[in-house]
Structure formats: structure tokens, C-alpha cells
Enzyme design. Structure first.
Site, PDB file in Angstrom:
ATOM      1  N   SER A 260       0.786  -1.238   0.000  1.00 10.67           N
ATOM      2  CA  SER A 260       0.000   0.000   0.000  1.00 10.67           C
ATOM      3  C   SER A 260       0.818   1.289   0.000  1.00 10.67           C
ATOM      4  O   SER A 260       0.263   2.362  -0.172  1.00 10.67           O
ATOM      5  CB  SER A 260      -0.954   0.016   1.207  1.00 10.67           C
ATOM      6  OG  SER A 260      -0.238   0.069   2.422  1.00 10.67           O
ATOM      7  N   LYS A 305      -6.029   4.985   8.160  1.00 17.70           N
ATOM      8  CA  LYS A 305      -4.875   5.697   7.636  1.00 17.70           C
ATOM      9  C   LYS A 305      -5.120   7.202   7.588  1.00 17.70           C
ATOM     10  O   LYS A 305      -4.198   7.996   7.816  1.00 17.70           O
ATOM     11  CB  LYS A 305      -4.507   5.159   6.251  1.00 17.70           C
ATOM     12  CG  LYS A 305      -3.939   3.745   6.309  1.00 17.70           C
ATOM     13  CD  LYS A 305      -3.515   3.233   4.952  1.00 17.70           C
ATOM     14  CE  LYS A 305      -2.873   1.851   5.087  1.00 17.70           C
ATOM     15  NZ  LYS A 305      -2.373   1.331   3.799  1.00 17.70           N
TER      16      LYS A 305
END
Length: 365
Positions: A260, A305
Site C-alpha cells: 500500500s 490511515k
């Protein structure tokens, strides 16, 4: 006449004896210890996503540059390009305890999902580690390809056959390790070229593929089939590209695994090998996978996040366009989320913010 005084004799206390209050206190403490231990031993069939730390790809970790480049000229950078992480609990290596589950239930920044959504049944801890490592390595290589090519650097590429599906059209015709040279007469030495050549093939029509096998070129006729999902012509192989880089790029991400951080790695590499700070001193965070053609892909845990980015103090967050469904309604106060689908879109957005052009940035709505 005087009334006689009477008194009730007190029971003698045994030397060293415990009072009733002390006894109850000890019982309560013992019960608390037992309950706490049981809570740690009970494993819950869930995975928990919680906000993790953010790291600046332009900075250092353990006194080493996260992006270390040698063998070519590099340029000063400024601002921040943070890759964000999640703390993931669950699976064979870090099973969720009852207390962790209970804490997550009361934490609005954490997300609880059934464990099998993240960790397939029967997977071992070693397999999870190997997969995470492989995904990180692949992500770093793709980021290097994208960052260098965006900066105008030449990256050599060949495409070989990595695997052949059992019972698929290519079985018995192509071999693992064959290097693809042309398809139907057109050059096919890169992933994008292979895809472009196959895109114009009618499913069911054979393709003529020139490969280099054991040092010699040969032409192989391979039938095609129709992919039930895309409708495209396929021959049932996996491609294994190999790259030749003009200088050395090392990514030092510590113990972070998975793909990611690919987008942020590619931006940092590009920033370090091109004149002038890309960010203009502004602070960005982001997430998203990257492939060698610069396409940004979706990731898990984006809500956590975004919280991590906010806690790190950045103002702008680059989010994959394909994650917009998870972004809507969950953007932390004070954070501007910019929707990106490609490396070029991400770079353009950063350049605009660096120039103070913050209106009209693409968002998730």
C-alpha cells in the site's frame, strides 16, 4: 439502689490474623487477576484495524534514508510525503484477545471485521509474513519503475512467461521462462505492449508469439480463449517482467509489509531525482498500490490511515479513487482528501497545492 453495669466480652483477635475487609480486598484482587488472565487467553475470531504511524518517505528511519539513491545526481527536497500504515491485529501471528476486541468496540477509530475477510482459513503465520514481504518487494520495484520513467530515465524491460495455467491454451505450447519478443508481428517486450497487442485479438483467434527460448528465437502459435470477466482474449499465462535500472534505489521501510505504500514511494523517488522540491514545502500523506504503468490501486484500512495522517499533522491526503466509497463520510476534521487514480494525477495534485492552487482538486465528493 444503683443499677449494675454489664459489658459484652470482645472476641480475642488472633495474632497475625486478617480483618474481614482485608480478606475481601484480596479476594477481589485475585478475581481481577484471574479475569484479566482469562481475557488474555480467550481468542476472538476477528481482525482489528487501528490507526498506525505515518512515516515520511523523504526522511529517515533508524538513521537510514527511507529512499536511498546512489549512482546518479539527487536534489534537495522539502515538506513531507508520508506513507501511512495501520496496526492490524488478528490472524495466526497476532490473534485478537477478548480485551483487544473490547477496547476496539469502544474506539471509534478502530474497525472490527471477521478474521476470514483478512486471513484465509488455514493460512500460517509464515505464509502471511512471506506474502507481506513479497507484496512489499513488488511494490518497491513498481515504484522505482514509475518514479524513474516519470523523471525521464530509461528503464530496461523484458517480459517472460512466469506461470502457465493447467488446461489453459498456452499449456504444451509455451514454457515458463520463455521471453516474449513479438505478438502477431508487433513488438511485445514490455507489459504495456503485451497488453496492447492482446487487446486487439478476437477471442478464439490464434496468436503468433515469437519467444526466445534457451537462447534461440522461435515462433509459437497459441489459441486464445475468452475471459469470462473481461471478455478479452487470453492464453492462460502469468507474466513475469524483469527490469534493468540505470542506478541503485533502495527502499528502507523497516518492518512494514504489503503493497500500500507504492504510490508514496514512487512520488518520493521522483522528487529526489528531479530538480526543485515537488511539495513546495507542503506536507502530504497518502496511500495506494502502484503498478508499473502508474495505476493507483485500492488498499485496506483507509479510514484508519486518514486518522493516522491527521494525527501526524499533515493537511493533504492522497487517496485511491477506487477507495472513495470508504472515504466518504469518514474524513477527519482538518484533512483535505484528494482523489487520485494514477501517478500523474497524484503528481499534478501535489504540484498544484505547492503553487497554492488548492481549488478544484479532485475529491471523493
Amino acid at each position: 439502689m444503683s443499677t449494675p453495669q454489664t459489658s459484652v466480652p470482645q472476641a480475642p483477635q488472633r495474632p497475625g490474623g486478617l480483618s474481614r475487609r482485608t480478606t475481601w480486598l484480596l479476594v477481589v484482587v485475585l478475581l481481577a487477576v484471574v479475569i484479566g488472565a482469562i481475557g488474555q487467553l480467550v481468542k476472538m475470531p476477528y481482525a482489528i484495524f487501528s490507526p498506525g504511524p505515518a512515516q515520511d518517505t523523504l526522511g529517515k528511519t533508524d538513521n537510514r534514508d527511507i529512499i536511498a539513491i546512489s549512482g546518479t545526481q539527487t536534489y534537495p527536497t522539502s515538506g513531507r510525503l508520508d506513507f501511512t500504515t495501520v496496526s492490524l491485529y488478528g490472524g495466526p501471528n497476532y490473534p485478537v484477545t477478548f480485551w483487544q476486541w473490547l477496547r476496539a468496540k469502544t474506539d471509534s477509530d478502530s474497525k472490527i471485521v471477521p478474521e476470514e475477510q483478512v486471513f484465509p482459513k488455514g493460512v500460517t503465520g509464515k505464509q502471511v509474513e512471506q506474502e507481506n514481504t513479497a507484496e512489499m518487494v513488488g511494490s518497491q520495484e513498481a515504484a522505482e519503475v514509475v518514479g524513474l520513467r516519470a523523471a525521464g530515465k530509461k528503464v530496461g524491460e523484458t517480459v517472460t512467461v512466469g506461470a502457465i495455467g493447467k488446461g489453459r491454451p498456452a499449456e504444451g505450447r509455451l514454457k515458463v521462462g520463455d521471453r516474449i519478443e513479438t505478438i502477431n508481428g508487433g513488438p511485445a517486450t514490455t507489459l504495456s505492449a503485451v497488453h496492447d497487442r492482446m487487446d486487439v485479438v478476437t477471442p478464439g483467434s490464434p496468436v503468433q508469439i515469437v519467444v526466445t527460448r534457451a537462447g534461440a528465437r522461435q515462433t509459437v502459435s497459441v489459441p486464445t480463449a475468452k475471459d469470462p470477466e473481461t471478455g478479452r482474449a487470453v492464453i492462460g499465462i502469468s507474466l513475469a517482467p524483469k527490469y534493468t535500472f540505470p542506478f541503485k534505489v533502495a527502499v528502507n521501510a523497516g518492518d512494514v509489509g504489503g503493497p500500500s505504500a507504492g504510490l508514496m514511494f514512487s512520488l518520493a523517488i521522483y522528487d529526489k531525482i528531479t530538480p526543485g522540491p515537488l511539495t513546495g514545502g507542503k506536507e502530504f500523506a497518502g496511500t495506494g498500490t502502484i503498478d508499473t504503468e502508474g495505476t493507483v490501486g485500492p488498499i485496506g484500512g483507509i479510514q484508519q490511515k486518514m486518522v493516522g495522517a491527521r494525527d501526524d499533522g499533515v493537511d493533504y491526503f492522497l487517496a485511491p479513487a477506487s477507495n472513495c466509497g470508504d472515504v466518504k463520510g469518514h474524513v477527519p476534521d482538518g484533512l483535505t482528501v484528494v482523489k487520485v487514480g494514477t501517478f500523474d494525477e497524484a503528481r499534478t495534485a501535489i504540484e498544484k497545492v505547492a503553487k497554492g492552487q488548492t481549488s478544484g482538486l479532485p475529491s471523493c465528493g
